[in-house]
Design an enzyme around this catalytic site. Structure first.
Site, PDB file in Angstrom:
ATOM      1  N   LYS A 162      58.349  41.243  46.901  1.00  0.00           N
ATOM      2  CA  LYS A 162      57.979  42.126  48.022  1.00  0.00           C
ATOM      3  C   LYS A 162      58.629  41.715  49.346  1.00  0.00           C
ATOM      4  O   LYS A 162      59.053  42.565  50.125  1.00  0.00           O
ATOM      5  CB  LYS A 162      56.448  42.170  48.201  1.00  0.00           C
ATOM      6  CG  LYS A 162      55.689  42.714  46.987  1.00  0.00           C
ATOM      7  CD  LYS A 162      56.025  44.165  46.689  1.00  0.00           C
ATOM      8  CE  LYS A 162      55.650  44.560  45.272  1.00  0.00           C
ATOM      9  NZ  LYS A 162      56.700  45.261  44.538  1.00  0.00           N
TER      10      LYS A 162
ATOM     11  N   GLY B 216      42.416  38.987  53.205  1.00  0.00           N
ATOM     12  CA  GLY B 216      41.120  39.596  52.878  1.00  0.00           C
ATOM     13  C   GLY B 216      40.437  40.289  54.035  1.00  0.00           C
ATOM     14  O   GLY B 216      39.219  40.381  54.071  1.00  0.00           O
TER      15      GLY B 216
ATOM     16  N   GLU C 127      51.151  44.259  63.754  1.00  0.00           N
ATOM     17  CA  GLU C 127      51.818  45.220  62.886  1.00  0.00           C
ATOM     18  C   GLU C 127      51.353  46.610  63.263  1.00  0.00           C
ATOM     19  O   GLU C 127      50.210  46.801  63.690  1.00  0.00           O
ATOM     20  CB  GLU C 127      51.414  44.940  61.430  1.00  0.00           C
ATOM     21  CG  GLU C 127      52.559  45.043  60.445  1.00  0.00           C
ATOM     22  CD  GLU C 127      52.095  44.679  59.038  1.00  0.00           C
ATOM     23  OE1 GLU C 127      52.596  43.692  58.488  1.00  0.00           O
ATOM     24  OE2 GLU C 127      51.212  45.369  58.511  1.00  0.00           O
ATOM     25  N   LYS C 128      52.204  47.576  63.035  1.00  0.00           N
ATOM     26  CA  LYS C 128      51.821  48.976  63.280  1.00  0.00           C
ATOM     27  C   LYS C 128      50.695  49.322  62.302  1.00  0.00           C
ATOM     28  O   LYS C 128      50.728  48.961  61.132  1.00  0.00           O
ATOM     29  CB  LYS C 128      53.042  49.863  63.033  1.00  0.00           C
ATOM     30  CG  LYS C 128      52.756  51.341  62.983  1.00  0.00           C
ATOM     31  CD  LYS C 128      53.504  52.087  64.081  1.00  0.00           C
ATOM     32  CE  LYS C 128      53.035  53.525  64.147  1.00  0.00           C
ATOM     33  NZ  LYS C 128      52.430  53.821  65.453  1.00  0.00           N
TER      34      LYS C 128
ATOM     35  N   HIS D 173      51.346  58.984  50.783  1.00  0.00           N
ATOM     36  CA  HIS D 173      52.298  58.263  49.939  1.00  0.00           C
ATOM     37  C   HIS D 173      53.379  59.267  49.562  1.00  0.00           C
ATOM     38  O   HIS D 173      53.132  60.204  48.812  1.00  0.00           O
ATOM     39  CB  HIS D 173      51.597  57.737  48.686  1.00  0.00           C
ATOM     40  CG  HIS D 173      52.527  57.088  47.702  1.00  0.00           C
ATOM     41  ND1 HIS D 173      52.470  55.753  47.373  1.00  0.00           N
ATOM     42  CD2 HIS D 173      53.555  57.588  46.980  1.00  0.00           C
ATOM     43  CE1 HIS D 173      53.410  55.476  46.494  1.00  0.00           C
ATOM     44  NE2 HIS D 173      54.080  56.583  46.232  1.00  0.00           N
TER      45      HIS D 173
ATOM     46  N   GLU E 151      59.409  54.102  47.615  1.00  0.00           N
ATOM     47  CA  GLU E 151      58.076  54.557  48.012  1.00  0.00           C
ATOM     48  C   GLU E 151      57.833  54.265  49.483  1.00  0.00           C
ATOM     49  O   GLU E 151      58.134  53.170  49.966  1.00  0.00           O
ATOM     50  CB  GLU E 151      57.005  53.867  47.156  1.00  0.00           C
ATOM     51  CG  GLU E 151      57.143  54.191  45.670  1.00  0.00           C
ATOM     52  CD  GLU E 151      55.916  53.796  44.858  1.00  0.00           C
ATOM     53  OE1 GLU E 151      55.643  54.477  43.862  1.00  0.00           O
ATOM     54  OE2 GLU E 151      55.241  52.807  45.235  1.00  0.00           O
TER      55      GLU E 151
ATOM     56  N   ASN F 161      60.710  51.157  43.154  1.00  0.00           N
ATOM     57  CA  ASN F 161      60.531  51.029  41.705  1.00  0.00           C
ATOM     58  C   ASN F 161      61.878  51.238  41.024  1.00  0.00           C
ATOM     59  O   ASN F 161      62.480  52.300  41.155  1.00  0.00           O
ATOM     60  CB  ASN F 161      59.521  52.053  41.205  1.00  0.00           C
ATOM     61  CG  ASN F 161      58.118  51.716  41.663  1.00  0.00           C
ATOM     62  OD1 ASN F 161      57.756  50.544  41.765  1.00  0.00           O
ATOM     63  ND2 ASN F 161      57.328  52.731  41.949  1.00  0.00           N
TER      64      ASN F 161
ATOM     65  N   ARG G 265      62.969  51.889  38.104  1.00  0.00           N
ATOM     66  CA  ARG G 265      62.765  52.423  36.758  1.00  0.00           C
ATOM     67  C   ARG G 265      62.403  53.895  36.852  1.00  0.00           C
ATOM     68  O   ARG G 265      62.183  54.413  37.951  1.00  0.00           O
ATOM     69  CB  ARG G 265      61.618  51.671  36.088  1.00  0.00           C
ATOM     70  CG  ARG G 265      60.368  51.725  36.969  1.00  0.00           C
ATOM     71  CD  ARG G 265      59.110  51.300  36.281  1.00  0.00           C
ATOM     72  NE  ARG G 265      58.035  51.095  37.234  1.00  0.00           N
ATOM     73  CZ  ARG G 265      57.232  52.046  37.706  1.00  0.00           C
ATOM     74  NH1 ARG G 265      57.407  53.301  37.316  1.00  0.00           N
ATOM     75  NH2 ARG G 265      56.277  51.766  38.569  1.00  0.00           N
TER      76      ARG G 265
ATOM     77  N   ARG H 248      47.705  63.678  35.642  1.00  0.00           N
ATOM     78  CA  ARG H 248      47.679  62.603  34.653  1.00  0.00           C
ATOM     79  C   ARG H 248      46.356  62.678  33.912  1.00  0.00           C
ATOM     80  O   ARG H 248      45.295  62.464  34.511  1.00  0.00           O
ATOM     81  CB  ARG H 248      47.783  61.242  35.330  1.00  0.00           C
ATOM     82  CG  ARG H 248      49.070  61.059  36.095  1.00  0.00           C
ATOM     83  CD  ARG H 248      49.249  59.591  36.413  1.00  0.00           C
ATOM     84  NE  ARG H 248      50.376  59.388  37.312  1.00  0.00           N
ATOM     85  CZ  ARG H 248      50.908  58.199  37.558  1.00  0.00           C
ATOM     86  NH1 ARG H 248      50.396  57.122  36.991  1.00  0.00           N
ATOM     87  NH2 ARG H 248      51.929  58.074  38.382  1.00  0.00           N
TER      88      ARG H 248
END
Lengths: 453, 155, 453, 155
Positions: free
Chosen positions: C116, C164, C200-201, C208, C275, C289, C291, C337
């Site tokens: 990541k 967390g 961070e923004k 998504h 993404e 991704n 794939r 799905r």
């Protein structure tokens, strides 16, 4: 506005219309015979009415029962599907008299196109090319020669009183004409007591090519390209494809323009199909079907247009949702008609379907009212489903069709599925090298091979 | 008129026919058309409204089917069942406000009018196929009926 | 040239690849665990090899068994599908070492995008927009204000040592910043013994949105538009659609260009998905991704492109069969799905499917390896099929989806089919008024309604 | 390796499972995977050639499956079945030309090598799980085997 449509049909086409109704937010009423009490169209419609006993004459063709069904359900429109009452002008008249919208052309247009002679005369009047023939009797060889030269050889010399192939002679070239003329004349005299003969253009290896049209009540007529339906057995279409490999864009545009001009000329309403024989670059009108056709999904695949939706829109008085310029043909499509028949003898195979699993995936469409456990009654036609495949080109389309056929599992009744495997394996088919007689020959040679083995 | 939700229907059909290999078809099949159909009618009305109606055309679930009474166990298999010979609207009395042709317990003679079915503005008298006693009246007044639907039972 | 492909996967995606193989005339090898002995992918492939017992670690993730299966069948390429080994760089390396083509990107690209932090750094380098953040620690309020003004409010003040959700404060506006900064700092100190914070923004209601790309080994990179996959439950996509209602052609072209430039920049090979979170007109990279994705048929529906075919072509060293100019997005598509899960509690429901009848008709595609009588083993994910619907516009697409869902009959296991009926009935969904949190809220409010009842 | 025609396979599966409600699953299911598969292998090769091959890529039906012998009734359900613990290629002898490890009628001791399975260039000896007598050898030399495939039977 139409708010509830009664579908005066059964099987996959009833389902097709029910689907369109749902997608347009219109309520649907299925009608059925007692043989179809558990049919899928009955289950999927919003309401259903049992019309009568199994024989079609007492149920699906029972006009009073259908009108009564409209009355008790409050249906304000009827979609006739294909077959049954779809080209019955009287039915259209009666619906109109009851204030119920018939989703189709006017009764007059149904009547006109239902009369073969009147239809041909109208086609000529509208500028649609027909099979050329002499204007009535041809008196002598010199006259015959003149006519033959005009229309081009080969020609057919036919007894005016004839029928069933007797008193019919082919002249392949000018040189054959004198003999053909004399023989036909004397055979005609002997057989029918009348030596009058006439001459018609003879088509040796024509294709069956039909043009799909859609017209609204605002003067718009659009053609959606052609379908090649040359693969026929006993005049029943078996596999249809589009585009035809024998037409290029220019030829398509030309015949399309002729046809849409004609539709505008007669103020045609709804969808329709003008069927032609096609040979050596020329089209010859056969007939016009004033209804939705079995093979309409082939056109839907390559145009992306929902023809049943358009039918309903037009019946509602709306403008077509596209113009000629919007029509772009994309890729290639084929449809297999899957019948409950023995794949070699074509003997109908009614019964109960035990296993039913349809293929899926990219470019595959199934129109079928069959399911595991359903009855295929012996009273109606044997079509149990249509497999429509769409791909970027004809080669890929064949391969996709092949893989989809392999996935199709129907057990309990015989089906024509294996026939399509055999067709796909044939080189002529692969090259689209066929005419309207080809399939019969293919089936015969296969049957002979089998006998030899 | 039967009125059914879609996939439920297929499942039921499949189940039904599946069971038929275990010998229950006829009875199951007949019973289902009348009983199961109406049992789930209210569910249908709900599911039909899952999509809001921005389009000009709105689906109109037919109220009559949902309102129809739940028929008894299996009247069609009853030997004394009098079935409708046509599609139409049933009338129990000769005219509005008049007395019904017959009521439960009536003794009827063969040929006696039991009710009227109107189809295409024509009144068709439905007569008793034989002498007997009316034990059950399945249809209600002005109810739409389809072909083969059980109207009443004479024993 | 690839002549035989081993598909290192199961279920609908294995079937998807087998179909593509058949349509390209390439032989296919299915692999399976003992739990899948009678699975459809095993039946439909040209050959099949049982890899091991039911647990995926011993079968579908068993690299030596898969290599051995390639050896004994002579497969010269492997398609990994999605999940399982599809983003396992070591697997790609081992295949290469054995001279077997991996149908996917290079092992290095898999490795890069699987990390990541490295992926985000690479994205920045390639000009892909990421969630803006301060360069390391922010020392004081003045500094925080400067950073906050640069990226725009709201912003998130986060403990550098945190996790967390602790030591994390939102500043909606400039006015909130001083307090947020001070509180975060003291909380960080108390919780982690380190008061270092960074900024961070903060995205409040992002969507998504992901961009599909396809690249060949000849330097061509094409984007195929976006998919909106905001409808998620526990980070699992539930329903995907394309195009997204929030992008117009200009926005689509702009992000598409950024992405294809990036792909060219890194010489990416094969298909991939970038993404993003999307909010107020801005894209923020999440991950790539490397794939094929579950939801690829949505893109196939609106572009008419066969993505698996292109994957195989690219693996074969061929040029993409289209350029950016050939890509025309047409109509609207949605994918549901369908999982073998309770539609409200989402508890998995393995078992045996008793009844299976898929919907058909215009604009409906089913990708599923389920059939009447098939087992849904408890060992793997619960996806049993995908229903993809394509129509001229979003409104028609929803109605078509509604009618297709009604036709879908699966019995024997619980499925999520009813969830989609409920979704279609929801006004927010109908207006496409949702973000990545919306579905969870919808499910919760439904559950609460149920409890009250 | 099982190798089956497509729609046939689905039908068989459906039939099989259909029948399972009549209690025969286990045996039917196991038997089918080995027996039915190979029975129709030659038919598969035919149907795979239904389309001519103008495209550069041609399908290559795997000859090994078609060539594999038809297995006996249901070796998998035999208590003495020795099954393959991995995917690979079976060798009956330690090297080409050498004598087979065992033959039908051989008496074997627990731990004795019965055959070798090669996977990823590694030779894996398959040993007898207990003392007994070899009554059947299911695999042939150099035959590809999959996981759980019955290799031979010791009684």
């Amino acid at each position: 506005m139409i708010s509830k449509i009664l579908i005066a049909n059964r099987g996959e086409i009833a389902l097709r219309v029910i689907r369109a109704c749902r997608e347009m937010g219109i309520a649907s009423v299925a009608v059925h015979s007692t043989a179809d009490n558990h049919a899928m169209h009955v289950g999927l419609a919003d309401e259903s009415v049992c019309l009568g006993p199994a024989p079609a004459a007492n149920s699906y063709l029972n006009i009073p029962a259908i009108i009564a069904a409209c009355e008790i359900t409050g249906a304000d429109a009827v979609h006739p599907g294909y077959g049954f009452l779809s080209e019955n002008a009287k039915f259209a008249d009666i619906l109109e008299a009851h204030g119920i919208t018939f989703i189709g052309p006017t009764a007059d247009h149904i009547r006109l196109m239902g009369d073969k002679i009147a239809a041909k005369a109208k086609a000529i009047e509208l500028g649609i090319p027909v099979v050329p023939g002499s204007d009535g009797e041809v008196k002598d060889v010199a006259d015959a020669l003149k006519v033959g030269r005009e229309m081009g050889f080969p020609v057919l010399v036919k007894a005016a009183s004839g029928g069933g192939g007797r008193g019919m002679k082919i002249a392949k070239t000018e040189d054959d004409l004198a003999e053909a003329f004399t023989t036909a004349r004397s055979e005609a005299k002997a057989a029918f007591g009348d030596d009058a003969v006439y001459i018609e253009k003879y088509l040796e290896k024509p294709r069956h090519i039909e043009i799909q049209v859609a017209c609204d009540t605002h003067g718009n007529a659009v053609h959606l390209g052609e379908r090649d339906c040359s693969l026929q057995r006993r005049h029943q279409k078996v596999l249809e494809e589009a585009p035809s490999t024998v037409l290029d864009d220019a030829a398509r545009a030309k015949i399309g323009k002729i046809v849409t001009n004609a539709m505008e000329g007669m103020s045609y309403r709804g969808v329709g199909t003008i069927e032609f024989l096609y040979e050596k670059g020329e089209f010859y009108f056969i007939e016009m079907n004033t209804r939705l056709q079995v093979e309409h999904p082939v056109t839907e695949a390559i145009t992306g247009i929902d023809l049943v939706r358009e039918q309903i829109r037009v019946a509602n008085g709306e403008v077509l949702s596209f113009t000629q310029d919007d029509i772009v043909l994309s890729g290639h499509a084929m449809e297999c008609r899957i019948n409950a028949e023995h794949p070699e003898t074509f003997v109908p195979s009614p019964g109960k379907i035990q296993t039913y699993h349809a293929p899926g995936g990219l470019g595959v469409r199934i129109d079928s009212a069959a399911f595991a456990g359903c009855a295929i009654p012996p009273y109606y036609d044997s079509l149990i489903g249509k497999l429509i495949v769409h791909a970027a080109d004809r080669e890929t389309c064949m391969r996709r069709l092949d893989r989809a056929l392999r996935e199709f599992a129907i057990d309990g009744v015989e089906t024509t599925l294996p026939l399509f495997h055999r067709l796909l394996a044939n080189e002529d088919f692969q090259k689209a090298d066929y005419d309207i007689h080809w399939l019969e020959g293919f089936l015969q040679s296969e049957a002979e091979k089998k006998t030899v083995d | 008129m039967t009125k059914l939700p879609d996939s439920k229907r297929i499942k039921e059909l499949a189940d039904l026919l599946d069971k038929s290999s275990l010998t229950e078809i006829e009875v199951e099949a007949e019973g289902m058309r009348i009983r199961v159909a109406r049992q789930v009618a209210s569910q249908m009305v709900t599911s039909q409204q899952t999509i809001a109606q921005p389009a000009p055309i709105t689906p109109t679930p037919a109220p009559e089917a949902a309102a129809a009474p739940v028929a008894a166990a299996n009247p069609a298999s009853n030997a004394g069942a009098v079935k409708s010979p046509m599609v139409g609207t049933a009338y129990l009395a000769p005219e509005p406000g008049a007395k019904d042709f017959v009521s439960i317990g009536s003794t009827v003679k063969q040929g006696q009018t039991l009710l009227i079915i109107e189809a295409m503005k024509t009144m068709n008298p439905i007569t008793a196929p034989r002498d007997g006693k009316v034990t059950e009246i399945i249809v209600t007044n002005e109810q739409p009926v389809e072909f083969d639907e059980v109207l009443l039972i004479i024993e």
